[in-house]
Motif scaffolding. Structure first.
Motif, PDB file in Angstrom:
ATOM      1  N   ASP A  58     -12.037   8.026   6.607  1.00 36.02           N
ATOM      2  CA  ASP A  58     -11.460   8.186   5.531  1.00 36.02           C
ATOM      3  C   ASP A  58     -12.659   8.166   4.280  1.00 36.02           C
ATOM      4  O   ASP A  58     -12.731   7.243   3.910  1.00 36.02           O
ATOM      5  CB  ASP A  58      -9.909   7.208   5.713  1.00 36.02           C
ATOM      6  CG  ASP A  58      -9.768   6.944   4.903  1.00 36.02           C
ATOM      7  OD1 ASP A  58      -9.727   7.737   3.174  1.00 36.02           O
ATOM      8  OD2 ASP A  58      -8.091   7.299   4.412  1.00 36.02           O
ATOM      9  N   ARG A  81     -11.676   8.677   1.304  1.00 33.88           N
ATOM     10  CA  ARG A  81     -10.879   7.745  -0.129  1.00 33.88           C
ATOM     11  C   ARG A  81     -11.048   5.892   0.016  1.00 33.88           C
ATOM     12  O   ARG A  81     -12.058   5.426  -0.517  1.00 33.88           O
ATOM     13  CB  ARG A  81     -10.051   7.737  -0.157  1.00 33.88           C
ATOM     14  CG  ARG A  81      -9.428   7.171  -1.556  1.00 33.88           C
ATOM     15  CD  ARG A  81      -7.468   7.853  -1.694  1.00 33.88           C
ATOM     16  NE  ARG A  81      -6.763   7.141  -0.875  1.00 33.88           N
ATOM     17  CZ  ARG A  81      -7.078   6.021  -0.395  1.00 33.88           C
ATOM     18  NH1 ARG A  81      -7.322   4.579  -1.290  1.00 33.88           N
ATOM     19  NH2 ARG A  81      -6.178   5.526   0.593  1.00 33.88           N
ATOM     20  N   ARG A  82     -11.593   5.538   1.273  1.00 33.30           N
ATOM     21  CA  ARG A  82     -11.489   4.299   1.939  1.00 33.30           C
ATOM     22  C   ARG A  82     -12.602   4.133   1.395  1.00 33.30           C
ATOM     23  O   ARG A  82     -12.759   2.870   1.340  1.00 33.30           O
ATOM     24  CB  ARG A  82     -10.878   4.175   3.279  1.00 33.30           C
ATOM     25  CG  ARG A  82      -9.198   4.236   3.216  1.00 33.30           C
ATOM     26  CD  ARG A  82      -8.443   3.246   4.365  1.00 33.30           C
ATOM     27  NE  ARG A  82      -6.915   4.212   4.700  1.00 33.30           N
ATOM     28  CZ  ARG A  82      -6.501   3.522   6.051  1.00 33.30           C
ATOM     29  NH1 ARG A  82      -7.421   3.000   6.716  1.00 33.30           N
ATOM     30  NH2 ARG A  82      -5.397   3.594   5.363  1.00 33.30           N
ATOM     31  N   ARG A 122     -15.752   5.346  -0.126  1.00 33.32           N
ATOM     32  CA  ARG A 122     -15.610   5.038  -1.326  1.00 33.32           C
ATOM     33  C   ARG A 122     -14.681   4.222  -1.946  1.00 33.32           C
ATOM     34  O   ARG A 122     -15.942   3.672  -2.983  1.00 33.32           O
ATOM     35  CB  ARG A 122     -15.150   6.516  -1.942  1.00 33.32           C
ATOM     36  CG  ARG A 122     -16.024   7.891  -1.779  1.00 33.32           C
ATOM     37  CD  ARG A 122     -15.393   8.977  -2.511  1.00 33.32           C
ATOM     38  NE  ARG A 122     -16.414  10.618  -2.303  1.00 33.32           N
ATOM     39  CZ  ARG A 122     -18.020  10.575  -2.519  1.00 33.32           C
ATOM     40  NH1 ARG A 122     -18.354   9.785  -2.794  1.00 33.32           N
ATOM     41  NH2 ARG A 122     -18.345  11.303  -1.770  1.00 33.32           N
ATOM     42  N   HIS A 123     -13.576   3.698  -2.395  1.00 35.84           N
ATOM     43  CA  HIS A 123     -13.417   1.838  -2.189  1.00 35.84           C
ATOM     44  C   HIS A 123     -13.939   1.407  -2.129  1.00 35.84           C
ATOM     45  O   HIS A 123     -14.253   0.380  -2.826  1.00 35.84           O
ATOM     46  CB  HIS A 123     -11.525   1.991  -2.082  1.00 35.84           C
ATOM     47  CG  HIS A 123     -10.392   1.067  -2.684  1.00 35.84           C
ATOM     48  ND1 HIS A 123     -11.225   0.544  -3.621  1.00 35.84           N
ATOM     49  CD2 HIS A 123     -11.002  -0.274  -2.072  1.00 35.84           C
ATOM     50  CE1 HIS A 123     -10.884  -0.186  -3.634  1.00 35.84           C
ATOM     51  NE2 HIS A 123     -10.738  -1.388  -2.438  1.00 35.84           N
ATOM     52  N   GLU A 153      -5.913  -1.865   5.852  1.00 36.37           N
ATOM     53  CA  GLU A 153      -5.822  -0.118   4.529  1.00 36.37           C
ATOM     54  C   GLU A 153      -7.080   0.031   4.344  1.00 36.37           C
ATOM     55  O   GLU A 153      -7.308   0.558   3.436  1.00 36.37           O
ATOM     56  CB  GLU A 153      -4.601  -0.573   3.598  1.00 36.37           C
ATOM     57  CG  GLU A 153      -4.415  -2.083   2.621  1.00 36.37           C
ATOM     58  CD  GLU A 153      -4.405  -3.430   3.115  1.00 36.37           C
ATOM     59  OE1 GLU A 153      -4.420  -3.289   4.107  1.00 36.37           O
ATOM     60  OE2 GLU A 153      -4.673  -3.952   2.548  1.00 36.37           O
ATOM     61  N   ALA A 186     -12.287   2.276   7.417  1.00 32.02           N
ATOM     62  CA  ALA A 186     -11.874   4.168   7.419  1.00 32.02           C
ATOM     63  C   ALA A 186     -12.919   5.015   8.423  1.00 32.02           C
ATOM     64  O   ALA A 186     -12.464   6.376   8.487  1.00 32.02           O
ATOM     65  CB  ALA A 186     -13.338   3.965   6.071  1.00 32.02           C
ATOM     66  N   GLU A 231      -1.289  10.147  10.794  1.00 31.65           N
ATOM     67  CA  GLU A 231      -1.677  10.317   9.778  1.00 31.65           C
ATOM     68  C   GLU A 231      -2.335   8.533   9.162  1.00 31.65           C
ATOM     69  O   GLU A 231      -2.851   8.685   7.980  1.00 31.65           O
ATOM     70  CB  GLU A 231      -0.039  10.174   8.797  1.00 31.65           C
ATOM     71  CG  GLU A 231       0.488  12.035   9.148  1.00 31.65           C
ATOM     72  CD  GLU A 231       1.270  12.097  10.392  1.00 31.65           C
ATOM     73  OE1 GLU A 231       1.826  11.145  10.922  1.00 31.65           O
ATOM     74  OE2 GLU A 231       0.430  13.061  10.628  1.00 31.65           O
ATOM     75  N   ALA A 284     -10.966  14.298   3.574  1.00 32.97           N
ATOM     76  CA  ALA A 284     -10.675  14.004   1.938  1.00 32.97           C
ATOM     77  C   ALA A 284      -9.422  14.297   1.559  1.00 32.97           C
ATOM     78  O   ALA A 284      -8.657  13.926   2.171  1.00 32.97           O
ATOM     79  CB  ALA A 284     -11.617  15.656   1.731  1.00 32.97           C
ATOM     80  N   GLU A 285      -9.157  13.167   0.369  1.00 35.58           N
ATOM     81  CA  GLU A 285      -7.865  13.320   0.081  1.00 35.58           C
ATOM     82  C   GLU A 285      -6.817  13.767   0.279  1.00 35.58           C
ATOM     83  O   GLU A 285      -5.805  14.044   0.263  1.00 35.58           O
ATOM     84  CB  GLU A 285      -8.103  12.306  -1.426  1.00 35.58           C
ATOM     85  CG  GLU A 285      -8.603  11.554  -1.943  1.00 35.58           C
ATOM     86  CD  GLU A 285      -8.713  10.548  -3.191  1.00 35.58           C
ATOM     87  OE1 GLU A 285      -6.746  10.015  -3.337  1.00 35.58           O
ATOM     88  OE2 GLU A 285      -8.845  10.379  -3.584  1.00 35.58           O
ATOM     89  N   ASP A 286      -7.351  15.481   0.002  1.00 36.87           N
ATOM     90  CA  ASP A 286      -6.602  16.774   0.096  1.00 36.87           C
ATOM     91  C   ASP A 286      -6.280  16.699   2.018  1.00 36.87           C
ATOM     92  O   ASP A 286      -5.472  17.900   1.586  1.00 36.87           O
ATOM     93  CB  ASP A 286      -6.831  18.035  -0.909  1.00 36.87           C
ATOM     94  CG  ASP A 286      -8.110  18.135  -0.371  1.00 36.87           C
ATOM     95  OD1 ASP A 286      -9.088  17.831   1.126  1.00 36.87           O
ATOM     96  OD2 ASP A 286      -9.086  19.509  -0.564  1.00 36.87           O
ATOM     97  N   ASP A 287      -6.804  16.595   2.615  1.00 33.03           N
ATOM     98  CA  ASP A 287      -6.294  16.407   3.922  1.00 33.03           C
ATOM     99  C   ASP A 287      -7.398  17.326   4.439  1.00 33.03           C
ATOM    100  O   ASP A 287      -7.386  17.544   5.713  1.00 33.03           O
ATOM    101  CB  ASP A 287      -5.083  16.735   4.528  1.00 33.03           C
ATOM    102  CG  ASP A 287      -4.442  15.319   4.316  1.00 33.03           C
ATOM    103  OD1 ASP A 287      -4.867  14.255   4.639  1.00 33.03           O
ATOM    104  OD2 ASP A 287      -3.533  15.028   4.207  1.00 33.03           O
TER     105      ASP A 287
END
Lengths: 376, 376
Positions: A14, A16-17, A19-20, A251, A254, A302, A362-365
């Motif tokens: 994931d 986004r995760r 990068r966080h 959560e 990743a 998901e 990616a964030e847009d799946d």
């Protein structure tokens, strides 16, 4: 490519995760005034490492000379090989330095220091060597107050090598799970490594670098006085072991393994999936922690946690999914044949190693394939 | 190439032992009057599988469709994919059959049987399907006396698919360690699978193949009346788990990991080696057996067992070698820095999977590289 089109089993990141997690560690260490040298053994993936460098990492740590070779070829010069050097590996190290790699190697014995000096002199190469110190009885390293520390330092300097610094890894930090204990072991790692550096300096030897680190201690340190750089690896993806230690939420994890339900044993409350230990690894790192997740925690395709279902058993290409502590005789209705699940792993380094590539979501799946390598 | 020139860690196969293991299994099954279909998931190595075929094996068993593709490309037509088929994998199976692969697939549910029939009819392909039966509660499979068995068979036949037979795998045989218990579970596997075949035949359905097997049951069977073929995988290399089960001697184990001593913690009796869990796998299969070998048994570079030294701990690229049950404070003199050892693994399938290749050691000590593959 999208998640529903992927064959299973497959390792998903994931993004986004990820990068966080990268930003969290980098900003923590920026705030403590030290540089960050991530350990790339967790992913062995140039796409992940590029994101770490872009966020501010300075150089990398590797666990094999193959990693050093691969990441040098990918454009990274400043590389620490953080496993004790032995004479038979010096030709490989020399070849890397001759190609322009700023490779640092480590020792924790006089024999290895003398062998490096002798080999370096024979080949006209001034190796940069760091001394590994033991701060928690976890594994390798010289005892900080042992005369051996200074003897090794002197042997390197007298042998015309560059004494680059000291390093430590408080691997025992994985065994704790309270804020107080983690802060204590982080401070112990810091204080003892700084003390080792001072002992070398008091003996008139140089010690520019003071390098420490593990994911739990890096995230728990209150200050890092005397330290110049930190190393950590698994933070980039996190996993259930780190969650049990207390340094990430579920959560934040990743990495997961996408799998398909292939059968059931309804009266036992089992769904059989096509991710076994080959896809998850045999790592049972949560076995002795506060919560045992078996081989992993079950989520929807998901990525949503689906209550307390875990992978309770694993054969090579079969996993057994069941409810932790009770029998769900309705499991075939809940997870029918063909249903797809994600399993969050115990240990990101071990699970990743089973896969030739990650599928980066990616964030847009949208999905990209990020290759990783293995072997030595 | 010779053993002393190999980089470490490296996976070694003792070819003489491997050939002995292959001959032992083949001659046992020849004597019992059944054909042998080895499970190639253990090695995923065409050199090993060629030796199995040459010795008399008829066809192979695979755990992934990637194995089927790779071994079909290597010239093997008769392939059983022994993990429950799901609809999403049917296009891959169809592509293999269209290329001429005699691929058999398996089911243990009505849903999967109907999905295969429907997909097969849609694409004009008569898939050969075997029904998996559960003979020991180990994992997958239909209960032998369940009406479902006949329903699945009828759905396949009515759906214009080829009902090829029944198969079972008594995976619970790994949990036993006496001759009596092994003979009993072998007979249970045989009798229940033959009974499943009889039930199909009594219902007027065909059941030409009766396929059973695991390494412990194959080597313990007293007779195989009603069985047509046996499957087994790990016997080709053997490992410490199989030794504890009682079906091989340490001297039969053909797989080991070559490693180099990189340091010590003398007061703890530790030698640190450059084979960690990345080289050994995280498999702790001997943990609950009669003798716990940690991550493996320590031998000399030449392969001689060196008393009771085991790999007692493992990090990613570090192993801890120590004496089982006592502290050898002289370990640094016994295994000095640079010394090379072989570690015999718990589980050959898991350890092999960590390596891109085996180094095959012939009787004259010459070394060949035998590639293996991974992934899905």
């Amino acid at each position: 490519m999208s998640i529903p089109t992927l064959n299973t089993p497959a390792a998903l990141i994931d993004v986004r995760r990820m990068r966080h997690n990268i930003e969290r560690m980098q900003s923590k260490l920026n705030g403590l005034g030290v540089t960050f040298r991530p350990h790339v053994k967790t992913t062995k993936c140039s796409k992940v490492v590029a994101a770490q460098i872009e966020a501010g990492a300075r150089g990398i740590t590797v666990s094999t000379l193959k990693e050093a070779e691969q990441f040098f070829d990918a454009g990274i010069r400043d590389i620490l090989y953080a496993v004790g050097m032995v004479p038979t590996k010096l030709p490989q190290a020399l070849a890397l330095r001759r190609k322009g790699c700023d490779l640092k190697i480590i020792v924790d014995s006089l024999q290895a220091a003398l062998a490096i000096s002798s080999y370096g002199q024979m080949h006209g190469e001034r190796f940069e060597v760091w001394i590994e110190v033991d701060v928690d009885g976890h594994r390798s390293g010289v005892q900080v107050e042992d005369d051996l520390l200074v003897e090794i330092g002197r042997a390197l300097v007298d042998g015309d090598m560059t004494l680059g610094g000291v390093l430590a890894h408080a691997g025992s930090s994985y065994e704790y799970d309270t804020k107080e204990a983690l802060e204590q072991i982080a401070e112990q790692e810091r204080a003892l490594t700084v003390r080792a550096a001072e002992r070398l300096r008091e003996a008139g030897l140089p010690c520019p670098v003071v390098s420490i680190g593990s994911t739990p201690t890096a995230l728990s340190a209150q200050h890092l006085e005397g330290v110049t750089e930190v190393r950590a690896g698994v933070y980039v993806l996190f996993d259930l072991v780190m969650h049990n230690v207390g340094v990430c939420g579920i959560e934040d994890i990743a990495l997961s393994v996408l799998t398909t339900v292939i059968g059931h044993q309804e009266e036992k409350g089992w769904a059989i999936v096509d991710a076994g230990w080959m896809a998850m690894s045999r790592d049972r790192g949560t076995q002795r922690q506060s919560r045992d997740f078996g081989y992993g925690l079950v989520c929807s395709e998901e990525g949503e946690v689906l209550g307390d279902y875990v992978m309770s058993g694993a054969n090579q290409e079969h996993g057994i999914v069941s409810r932790a502590g009770s029998i769900d005789t309705e499991i075939a209705a809940k997870f029918p044949i063909g249903a797809r699940l994600r399993i969050v792993p115990n240990h990101a380094c071990a699970t990743g190693a089973q896969h030739p590539e990650y599928h980066a979501i990616a964030e847009d799946d949208s999905v990209e394939t990020w290759p990783r390598f293995y072997g030595w």
